[in-house]
Design an enzyme around this catalytic site. Sequence first.
Site, short mmCIF file in Angstrom:
data_model
loop_
_atom_site.label_atom_id
_atom_site.label_comp_id
_atom_site.label_asym_id
_atom_site.label_seq_id
_atom_site.Cartn_x
_atom_site.Cartn_y
_atom_site.Cartn_z
N GLN A 51 0.63 -28.76 43.06
CA GLN A 51 0.70 -28.04 41.81
C GLN A 51 -0.62 -27.61 41.14
O GLN A 51 -1.00 -26.77 40.75
CB GLN A 51 1.63 -29.07 40.89
CG GLN A 51 2.23 -28.46 39.68
CD GLN A 51 3.33 -29.08 39.25
OE1 GLN A 51 4.38 -28.64 38.84
NE2 GLN A 51 3.04 -30.37 39.04
N TYR A 104 -0.65 -39.28 45.53
CA TYR A 104 0.96 -39.61 45.81
C TYR A 104 1.57 -39.67 44.55
O TYR A 104 1.26 -40.46 43.56
CB TYR A 104 1.15 -41.18 46.38
CG TYR A 104 2.55 -41.37 46.83
CD1 TYR A 104 3.00 -41.61 48.16
CD2 TYR A 104 3.29 -41.72 45.41
CE1 TYR A 104 4.20 -41.97 48.26
CE2 TYR A 104 4.85 -42.26 45.93
CZ TYR A 104 5.07 -42.18 47.14
OH TYR A 104 6.33 -42.66 47.47
N TYR A 157 3.18 -46.73 40.93
CA TYR A 157 2.26 -45.43 40.69
C TYR A 157 1.35 -45.63 39.61
O TYR A 157 0.24 -45.36 40.03
CB TYR A 157 3.28 -44.15 40.47
CG TYR A 157 2.58 -42.99 40.02
CD1 TYR A 157 1.95 -42.19 41.06
CD2 TYR A 157 2.60 -42.50 38.62
CE1 TYR A 157 1.40 -40.99 40.60
CE2 TYR A 157 1.99 -41.42 38.24
CZ TYR A 157 1.26 -40.51 39.00
OH TYR A 157 0.52 -39.33 38.74
N TRP A 184 3.41 -35.10 32.27
CA TRP A 184 4.37 -34.40 32.31
C TRP A 184 4.01 -32.96 32.66
O TRP A 184 4.32 -31.85 32.09
CB TRP A 184 5.07 -34.27 31.04
CG TRP A 184 5.58 -35.51 30.38
CD1 TRP A 184 5.27 -36.82 30.74
CD2 TRP A 184 6.46 -35.83 29.28
NE1 TRP A 184 5.85 -37.81 29.88
CE2 TRP A 184 6.74 -37.01 29.06
CE3 TRP A 184 7.23 -34.82 28.51
CZ2 TRP A 184 7.57 -37.54 28.11
CZ3 TRP A 184 7.92 -35.35 27.46
CH2 TRP A 184 8.23 -36.66 27.24
N1 LIG Z 1 3.01 -33.87 38.01
C1 LIG Z 1 2.77 -34.67 37.16
O1 LIG Z 1 3.79 -34.67 36.30
C2 LIG Z 1 1.57 -35.66 36.81
C3 LIG Z 1 1.51 -36.43 35.53
C4 LIG Z 1 0.41 -37.03 35.49
C5 LIG Z 1 -0.84 -37.13 36.17
N2 LIG Z 1 -0.50 -36.25 37.24
C6 LIG Z 1 -1.73 -36.24 38.42
O2 LIG Z 1 -2.16 -34.94 38.38
C7 LIG Z 1 -2.80 -34.94 39.68
C8 LIG Z 1 -1.99 -33.50 40.45
O3 LIG Z 1 -0.62 -33.77 40.50
P1 LIG Z 1 0.45 -32.54 41.10
O4 LIG Z 1 1.68 -32.55 40.25
O5 LIG Z 1 -0.27 -31.32 41.22
O6 LIG Z 1 0.65 -33.12 42.57
P2 LIG Z 1 1.08 -32.72 43.91
O7 LIG Z 1 1.73 -31.21 43.53
O8 LIG Z 1 2.43 -33.70 44.44
O9 LIG Z 1 0.01 -32.30 44.78
C9 LIG Z 1 -0.55 -33.42 45.35
C10 LIG Z 1 -1.36 -33.03 46.59
O10 LIG Z 1 -2.11 -34.27 47.23
C11 LIG Z 1 -1.52 -33.91 48.62
N3 LIG Z 1 -1.78 -35.30 49.40
C12 LIG Z 1 -0.92 -36.41 49.28
N4 LIG Z 1 -1.37 -37.03 50.30
C13 LIG Z 1 -2.49 -36.99 50.79
C14 LIG Z 1 -3.37 -37.79 51.56
N5 LIG Z 1 -3.23 -38.73 52.27
N6 LIG Z 1 -4.59 -36.76 52.04
C15 LIG Z 1 -4.91 -35.48 51.46
N7 LIG Z 1 -3.96 -35.01 50.65
C16 LIG Z 1 -2.85 -35.75 50.32
C17 LIG Z 1 -0.21 -33.51 48.91
O11 LIG Z 1 -0.29 -32.95 50.06
P3 LIG Z 1 1.70 -33.31 50.68
O12 LIG Z 1 2.32 -32.53 49.70
O13 LIG Z 1 1.25 -32.57 52.05
O14 LIG Z 1 1.78 -34.73 50.77
C18 LIG Z 1 -0.31 -32.49 47.59
O15 LIG Z 1 -0.67 -31.42 48.12
C19 LIG Z 1 -2.40 -36.15 40.60
O16 LIG Z 1 -3.67 -37.14 40.52
C20 LIG Z 1 -1.25 -36.81 39.87
O17 LIG Z 1 -1.32 -38.19 39.94
C21 LIG Z 1 0.62 -35.56 37.93
#
Ligand SMILES: NC(=O)c1ccc[n+]([C@@H]2O[C@H](COP(=O)([O-])OP(=O)(O)OC[C@H]3O[C@@H](n4cnc5c(N)ncnc54)[C@H](OP(=O)(O)O)[C@@H]3O)[C@@H](O)[C@H]2O)c1
Length: 278
Positions: free
Chosen positions: A10, A60, A124, A149
């Site tokens: 995302q 993750y 997490y 969020w």
């Molecule tokens: N979403 C939220 O609400 C939220 C809130 C607070 C903080 N964050 C942080 O913001 C950041 C971005 O989040 P997001 O929502 O964009 O997450 P996301 O859409 O789940 O994207 C995470 C990406 O990491 C990849 N990934 C997972 N395991 C991996 C591995 N072993 N090696 C290489 N790549 C790997 C995933 O690939 P696959 O899909 O193939 O597994 C996916 O493309 C993260 O650090 C998250 O902790 C997110």
Amino acid sequence: MIIVTGALGQLGGDVCRILKEKKIPHKGIDKNDVDITSEKEVISFFEKIDFDVLIHCAAYTAVDKAEEEKELCYAINAKGTENLARVCKEKNSAVIYISTDYVFSGEGEMPFEADDEKSPLSVYGKSKYEGEKAVMSLCEKYFIVRTSWVFGEQDRNFIATMLRLSETREEINVVCDQVGSPTYSSDLADLITQMAQTEKYGIYHGTNEGFCSWYELAKKVFEYKNIPMKVNPVTSEEYITPAKRPKNSRMSKSSLLKAGFSLLPHWEDAVERYLDKK
Ligand SMILES: NC(=O)c1ccc[n+]([C@@H]2O[C@H](COP(=O)([O-])OP(=O)(O)OC[C@H]3O[C@@H](n4cnc5c(N)ncnc54)[C@H](OP(=O)(O)O)[C@@H]3O)[C@@H](O)[C@H]2O)c1
């Protein structure tokens, strides 16, 4: 040159899009390029690549599932981040590590400052905090950007879920005692790409402005889209999830302001821009 991990995710997807629009040389990578949990893969992948900044968006992110998949969650968020931080250290490159409001306990009602005590409630949150510690202990040139969020065009988020549910339901229960800041992935990606062009290293909170509960967010979505839906406020105690979530996810932007970065737009403005595309 900038490397972006989680490029198919995302936030990583939006960071790559904005870097491309700004014509900033970059390379987006994901699991099919390198599995960050493997130290060997990480070392051999980066052997021939030189870069100035690594924007680490891979993670993750399945918060509830992590309670069962603790090892995998730590392998990606803690060990994976450590593997990348070592590469950044060796190459003397900067790292921007994206973290979360879930590193905090969620107690009280005041916004958490960047250096407030960390006391994560979930697997997490704990694994993301381990990632923060790896970056801080190994790297000198680091940004830690905690967000919350997140919603973006990939539609794997709370707002998209609300819209999907409205196709089959007329009434829904939504938690009203967890308060935080919804964050538009594209607004956050803009801030992160600005940071990547500076040396204003530090710990920041990157969210849209203002605070609301999940209940208020759901109400906003249905009102703005003129969808007739009865939204019932329920407490966290009434809506049990495998992972415990902080009730207070308010985060202060004082370090952002102090460093001279602009605040992101208000969450309602961000939600409206996102919904206008639906
Ligand atoms: N979403 C939220 O609400 C939220 C809130 C607070 C903080 N964050 C942080 O913001 C950041 C971005 O989040 P997001 O929502 O964009 O997450 P996301 O859409 O789940 O994207 C995470 C990406 O990491 C990849 N990934 C997972 N395991 C991996 C591995 N072993 N090696 C290489 N790549 C790997 C995933 O690939 P696959 O899909 O193939 O597994 C996916 O493309 C993260 O650090 C998250 O902790 C997110």
